[in-house]
Design an enzyme around this catalytic site. Structure first.
Site, PDB file in Angstrom:
ATOM      1  CG  ASP A 514      27.167   5.288  -0.388  1.00 13.47           C
ATOM      2  OD1 ASP A 514      27.643   4.470   0.409  1.00 13.47           O
ATOM      3  OD2 ASP A 514      26.112   5.901  -0.168  1.00 13.47           O
ATOM      4  CD  GLU A 747      24.430  13.416   3.776  1.00 14.40           C
ATOM      5  OE1 GLU A 747      24.645  12.227   3.485  1.00 14.40           O
ATOM      6  OE2 GLU A 747      23.414  14.038   3.384  1.00 14.40           O
TER       7      GLU A 747
END
Length: 780
Positions: A514, A747
């Site tokens: 990303d 995460e």
């Protein structure tokens, strides 16, 4: 894990022929292989395949009978209504939730902590005495005073018959019944020895996504009428979904049993219900629990290595990974290529209707399939059940189009769509995603070499690879042509926005990283070192498959051995990507460090002036190595292209262990503290994601190579071993500490404090902590 989106569908009749981008790959489906039929298919037919809800059951078929559970929480929303728990949420509302055990086939035990209430859901299947396809199954709940709402719907439109005694439940009562082509006549029974109060309502439209709202409205009307929080005990004509409210005033155990294939005598049904409830159920659950423990011990060999607290986290990792496997069906939305008759960039095409059996990264945040995540998931799953892994790999490869492209994010069906903003739904056919499925395939091949499989298992894997080869080759070719760079042996991730004035550094979503910083000004001159290494892995994997399968008259379109030789050429790699001053591998591209986000007054189309944060370049970009050290820099190390005796290996070890760059007491940072973009926002509202936080998948890969270099002959063995042991200890200690404090595996983890961040129950690749505990690493 973000995407770029669109909004208007182009109908098929607008084309003279089906566009290539939505044309399936012309080869037999891997999901049709004999190994996935028969007993295997039936054993996996029913399951907890709805990871997006706190508890949900369905079959692996497009038009399934679907069941689920909701309950009213203690707190109230802004309108004064009790909050209904249904879809998993990434919030602090629940103290914790997740599967403590799950075997991926016929058993799971989940614990949900909501304020002072403990809700335990157990799922178990049994074929004993069952005549129905896929067997009988049961949902078992233990709790304190609570309003539970159990619902049932048939996606196939088959009639649901309401039980006769729903309002006067005895010790055992039929909630609903029906008939389906797949399982025959079926009944849903409720059994409880405690006193329970029951009510129901029926809705004509089976809208599960908005079901909790419909139930809340029904409750509100009744509460206004009678002052009681209970359903209306009515149903709309031809109701296709029934909701049963089950209320208790004491701690209770409620068994909800599904039996199918019913023929004739009711005594047979009652006998089957008895075998699935009460004392026989307790025995069955204990039997499954013991079997889970035994298999966990057999697969991961941890009991002599670790304490009980760490073992509990390991079990939660595999339990949540397997319990998070879902079944999805629908059509992906694909951005219309310029070659189609699209009138604007906002138009999309629909992929063919497809099913997907897959693990998911996180039930509350990402309850859908992600292509590059799935490779990391299956590194763990195959060690538990390689057949589940093969079928999941087959499902993903069956999604390939005629060009060899696979949509990187799968949002299939209304429930999946409900968990993602619309602007992020549409997939872009020029963008890829790291081919991590090949990481799993090569791991399986090396497992065969290491004799981890018996002859029958080996033959199954090879027969899968034999049929998969043509798809894998098309996938390789897609990467090798669509993502190649200008120089021989160079590659770059397509899809970066070269025109943006909002992003500090244009994202490379297709890389999986990303906002990880690349060249400041995207051009076709870019060379991405991570993609070059992925292509080395892909070529080496394809070469290994050919060696294992032999020629068999199969036409091979690429000389994979030559590609492996090219991409493993250490001198060429260094010429393209190595910075001698920094001692690091870097991307190459049109870059300047002198780029900033600045506030500017912007006049909109309506004439209004607003202040916005926009990107400004103050220095002239030039073609150069991009000076950001982080995960991308370590790919040649991760993929073991660096010779064990090379002084460059020592440089990598020094970078990894440098506390001023990526080393921390909790794991390795995604981006070095020396980077100009370390922990910088990419836009006004986009917080740093891969710009410092600690991610488990890359820590696992780096740790894997530290382990490798610590056992192969070379002058840096001892140094690699010391760093390996400390990093492994740091990762395990931090994940266990966070799990103990929060009840979740996260995460990613904070780069300064080690605290869990992002998605809760992120037992996608963060579950790799279990392989770190057991020291199981992929071989290269």
């Amino acid at each position: 894990m973000m995407m770029t989106g669109a909004s208007h569908e182009i109908a098929p009749d607008e084309f003279h022929q089906i566009p290539r981008v939505i044309t399936p790959f012309p080869a037999p489906k891997l999901s049709h292989l004999p190994m996935f039929q028969g007993d295997h298919k039936e054993s996996l037919y029913w399951g907890t395949y709805r990871p997006q809800v706190y508890f949900g059951v369905r079959a692996r078929t497009p038009q399934s009978l679907v069941a689920g559970l909701m309950w009213l929480g203690d707190e109230k929303d802004d309108d004064g209504k009790h909050v209904m728990r249904h879809f998993c949420e990434n919030s602090q509302d629940l103290k914790s939730f997740g599967w403590r055990e799950h075997n991926g086939v016929d058993f799971g035990r989940q614990e949900l902590l909501d304020q002072d209430m403990i809700l335990e859901t157990s799922f178990v299947k049994s074929k004993e005495g069952s005549l129905g396809y896929g067997g009988d199954w049961l949902n078992d709940e233990v709790k304190r005073t609570v309003h539970l709402f159990f619902y049932l719907t048939d996606e196939g439109g088959n009639v649901l018959n309401l039980g006769k005694n729903v309002l006067d439940l005895k010790e055992s009562s039929v909630l609903a019944s029906g008939s389906r082509a797949d399982v025959g006549n079926w009944q849903m029974h409720l059994k409880s020895e405690a006193h329970i109060d029951a009510h129901y309502c029926g809705f004509k439209t089976p809208d599960i996504v908005n079901l909790s709202d419909a139930v809340q409205k029904n409750l509100a009307v009744q509460e206004n009428k009678s002052g009681r929080l209970q359903l209306s005990d009515t149903s709309e004509d031809s109701s296709s979904i029934y909701v049963f409210q089950i209320s208790t005033t004491t701690q209770s155990t409620i068994d909800i049993a599904f039996v199918s294939g019913i023929r004739g005598e009711s005594s047979d049904v009652e006998q089957r219900i008895m075998s699935l409830t009460s004392s026989p159920l307790s025995s069955l659950l204990e039997e499954k629990h013991i079997a889970f423990d035994a298999k966990f011990k057999e697969c991961f060999h941890l009991y002599e290595k670790l304490d009980s607290e760490t073992l509990m986290v390991g079990k939660a990792a595999i339990g949540n990974m397997l319990g998070g496997i879902g079944y999805f069906y629908g059509q992906s939305k694909i951005k219309a290529p310029k070659s189609t008759q699209a009138k604007s960039e906002d138009e999309f095409l629909l992929y063919w209707p497809a099913e997907l059996y897959t693990a998911v990264p996180s039930r509350p945040v990402f309850p859908r399939g992600f292509l590059w995540d799935e490779g990391f998931h299956q590194l763990l799953v195959w060690r538990w059940d390689f057949r589940i892994t093969l079928e999941i790999l087959g499902n993903w490869l069956d999604l390939m189009n005629i060009d060899g492209w696979i949509p990187r994010e799968q949002i299939l069906g209304d429930e999946a769509l409900s968990k993602i903003p619309k602007q992020y739904v549409v997939q872009i056919p020029s963008n890829g995603n790291p081919p991590t499925l090949l990481l799993v395939i090569r791991d399986l091949i090396n497992g065969i070499r290491a004799e981890k499989f018996n002859k029958e298992e080996r033959d199954e894997i090879l027969s899968f690879l034999d049929l998969a080869f043509v798809r894998l080759e098309a996938w390789f070719q897609w990467f090798n042509t669509s993502q190649k760079g200008k120089e021989m042996g160079s590659y770059y991730w397509h899809g970066r926005d070269s025109l943006t004035n909002r992003e500090l550094n244009p994202q490379s979503l297709s890389s999986g990283f990303d906002d990880y910083p690349r060249a400041s000004h995207p051009t076709e001159d870019e060379r991405h070192v991570d993609l070059r290494c992925w292509m080395y892995l892909a070529a080496d994997c394809m070469n290994s498959i050919i060696e294992f399968l032999g020629g068999k008259g199969r036409p091979v379109t690429v000389d994979y051995s030559s590609t492996v030789k090219l991409l493993s050429d250490f001198n060429l790699l260094n010429q393209m990507h190595y910075d001698h001053d920094l001692g690091a591998y870097l991307d190459f591209g049109n870059h300047t460090e002198d780029v900033r986000l600045v506030w500017k007054e912007v006049t909109g189309e309506d004439g209004r002036v607003s202040r916005e944060l926009v990107r400004e370049t103050f220095g002239k970009p030039e073609l150069r190595l991009v000076p950001h050290i982080g995960y991308v820099s370590f790919f040649p190390f991760m993929f073991r292209i660096i010779p064990p005796a090379s002084s460059i290996l020592e440089k990598q070890l020094d970078l990894i262990s440098n506390k001023s760059i990526v080393w921390s007491d909790y794991g390795l940072l995604s981006l070095g503290k020396t980077s100009s973009l370390y922990m910088k926002y990419n836009t006004e509202h986009e917080a740093p994601y891969w710009r410092g936080a600690i991610w488990m998948n890359m820590n696992y890969m780096i740790l894997s190579s530290l382990h490798h270099y610590s056992i192969v002959d070379g002058p840096y063995m001892d140094k690699a071993r010391t760093i390996y042991e400390e990093l492994r200890s740091n990762l395990i200690r931090n994940v266990v500490r966070n799990y103990d404090q929060t009840g979740y595996i996260w995460e990613h983890y904070d780069q300064t404090k080690g605290t869990g961040e992002g998605g809760r129950v992120f037992t996608g690749w963060s579950a790799l902590i279990l392989l770190i505990m057991s020291e199981e690493y992929p071989l290269f």
